[in-house]
Write an enzyme that holds these catalytic residues in place. Structure first.
Site, short mmCIF file in Angstrom:
data_model
loop_
_atom_site.label_atom_id
_atom_site.label_comp_id
_atom_site.label_asym_id
_atom_site.label_seq_id
_atom_site.Cartn_x
_atom_site.Cartn_y
_atom_site.Cartn_z
N ASP A 99 -1.93 -2.96 3.29
CA ASP A 99 -0.73 -3.52 2.68
C ASP A 99 -0.96 -3.68 1.18
O ASP A 99 -1.67 -2.88 0.57
CB ASP A 99 -0.41 -4.87 3.36
CG ASP A 99 1.06 -5.22 3.33
OD1 ASP A 99 1.55 -5.57 2.24
OD2 ASP A 99 1.71 -5.19 4.39
N HIS A 134 3.25 -9.56 -0.34
CA HIS A 134 3.67 -9.08 0.98
C HIS A 134 2.52 -9.13 1.98
O HIS A 134 2.68 -9.59 3.12
CB HIS A 134 4.20 -7.66 0.84
CG HIS A 134 4.83 -7.08 2.06
ND1 HIS A 134 4.11 -6.44 3.03
CD2 HIS A 134 6.13 -7.05 2.46
CE1 HIS A 134 4.93 -6.02 3.98
NE2 HIS A 134 6.16 -6.37 3.67
N ASN A 240 13.55 -0.48 7.68
CA ASN A 240 14.74 -1.31 7.49
C ASN A 240 15.95 -0.48 7.10
O ASN A 240 16.70 -0.83 6.20
CB ASN A 240 14.46 -2.35 6.40
CG ASN A 240 13.32 -3.27 6.78
OD1 ASN A 240 13.11 -3.58 7.94
ND2 ASN A 240 12.56 -3.71 5.78
N SER A 311 8.77 -5.71 8.85
CA SER A 311 7.41 -6.10 8.46
C SER A 311 6.86 -7.22 9.33
O SER A 311 5.81 -7.08 9.95
CB SER A 311 7.38 -6.54 6.99
OG SER A 311 7.22 -5.46 6.12
#
Length: 449
Positions: A99, A134, A240, A311
């Protein structure tokens, strides 16, 4: 940007309101276009909201963090996690979070994070408030252990697991984001492959990737094969792009990699009622679903945030995979996937659809099913008590052709004897004669009268 203090909406499952004590940054949606490769973090633009700030030693801080735990319970209950904890809490398992980086010093992850390499090519220091935003959210959902004796803050799905942070992507607000945005596609894909390879080489049993690329890569595909061959379970967010459903040639949302690679467990998102999140990508890569709307998580700043997107759904399922690998470390990745997909709740009509896959993950039931697989004398592709890998998979309901390698192993070609060669020669000659005759008849038929 959101500004505080002001009242924030209650988290799902609670009528209480939490107050934002100061100006609250929002992570803009991350997207970088490099060649034909669109890359993104799978948290939605503008949907991360501060749910409170831990104020150590103050009464108000204690109430606030208790509120975080209380409001997190809908997530844990939907996944039936408390029942799974009676068996284990993920001890001994390393989950690689590939990530934007993870802050190892936040209260709910302290002592549970190893920081791996940075493959982004940018030099933003870890001390930057825009580093690892994130990734820290995701890590807290997987292995957060709370604080103050564990009674406050975020409790992850596998609170005893260890996080290996591998940075392959910067957050949108990163001061060097512009530099990264202009990297070549091959360079960006190589960074992901390097991250996967590093995770495998350093003992990760589960890899969690809440990131998305619009194009596939042979280099990444090869790295995933290596992960699979080492028994690593790989989980990724489905994307998404639910609002773009129908834009693909097959009427579904655009593909997103690594979720669309074979062998990867692709996760969609649902809300607190179990309804499909409007943003969750609708395509046939989706295997299971998990909460992905207003999920509480701890940020790199120590604050608590409500995060929406596929996520968090991915991170939560990675945590369940960690519980399974903790209890049954030799269980093959395809059997872990089967344990997850065969025990879901909220199963759609017909058993499967492209929005939630086989349904919402049930941690306790998946752990029990994994136990059945492990106790049926088979683990990690090995023949036990005379039973082959394919036979064992057939017994669990996992089709051989659906395995990571994609197809059933071909039959070997046997040497041909002289009699077979003579027969093939005669057949070839007959075919040639027929072809010539047919051609002549065609020419005659087309001759003008």
């Amino acid at each position: 940007m959101l500004t505080g203090p002001r009242k924030l909406p209650a988290l799902p499952g609670s009528a209480r309101m939490l107050t934002g004590p100061r100006k609250l940054p929002v992570l803009a949606g991350f997207a970088v276009l490099a060649g034909s490769c669109l890359l993104s973090l799978a948290a939605l633009p503008g949907t991360a909201r501060a749910a409170g700030q831990h104020a150590a030693g103050s009464a108000s801080g204690a109430v606030l963090t208790d509120s975080i735990r209380d409001n997190q319970m809908w997530v844990l209950d939907m996944l039936n996690v408390p029942a799974a904890w009676s068996l284990n809490e993920g001890g001994g398992v390393t989950v690689a979070v590939i990530d934007s980086g993870v802050n190892p010093d936040v209260s709910d992850l302290a002592g549970s994070v190893t920081t791996g390499p940075n493959y982004t090519g940018v030099t933003t220091p870890e001390s930057s408030p825009d580093w690892g935003v994130h990734g820290t959210w995701m890590a807290s959902l997987i292995a957060g252990h709370g604080h103050d004796g564990g009674s406050s803050g975020i409790i992850g799905i596998a609170p005893s697991a260890h996080i290996l942070s591998v940075r392959v992507i910067p957050d949108r607000a990163d001061p060097h984001y512009g530099q990264y945005e202009h990297e070549q596609e091959t360079r960006i894909q190589q960074s992901l492959a390097d991250g996967i390879n590093y995770a495998v080489a350093h003992g990760a049993e589960v890899i969690s990737m809440s990131i998305g690329y619009s194009a596939p890569s042979g280099t990444v595909r090869n790295a995933l094969q290596q992960a699979y061959d080492h028994g690593v379970v790989v989980v990724a967010s489905a994307g998404n792009s639910g609002d773009q459903a129908g834009s693909g040639s097959d009427g579904e949302a655009p593909e997103s990699f690594p979720a669309d690679y074979p062998g990867v467990i692709s996760v969609g998102a649902v809300d607190s009622t179990g309804a499909v999140a409007a943003f969750s990508s609708d395509n046939l890569s989706v295997q299971v679903a998990a909460p992905g709307v207003s999920v509480p998580a701890q940020g790199r700043d120590g604050q608590y945030w409500w995060v929406s997107g596929t996520s968090p759904a991915c991170a939560l399922v990675a945590g369940v995979a960690a519980l399974i690998k903790s209890e049954y470390p030799g269980l093959a990745p395809e059997l872990v996937a089967s344990a997850l997909t065969s025990t879901t709740t909220e199963r759609p009509a017909g058993g499967y659809d492209s929005q939630v896959g086989f349904g919402v993950v049930n941690a306790a039931a998946a752990l029990a099913k994994a136990g059945e697989f492990a106790h049926s004398q088979f683990a990690h592709g090995q023949s036990v008590h005379g039973q082959s890998a394919d036979a064992q998979l057939a017994g669990t309901g996992v089709a051989t052709a659906a395995r990571f390698h994609g197809t059933v192993a071909p039959e070997p070609v046997r040497p041909r004897g002289s009699g077979q060669l003579v027969l093939f020669a005669l057949l070839a000659l007959a075919s040639l004669v027929l072809t010539v005759a047919g051609t002549r008849l065609t020419v005659l038929a087309r001759t003008p009268q």
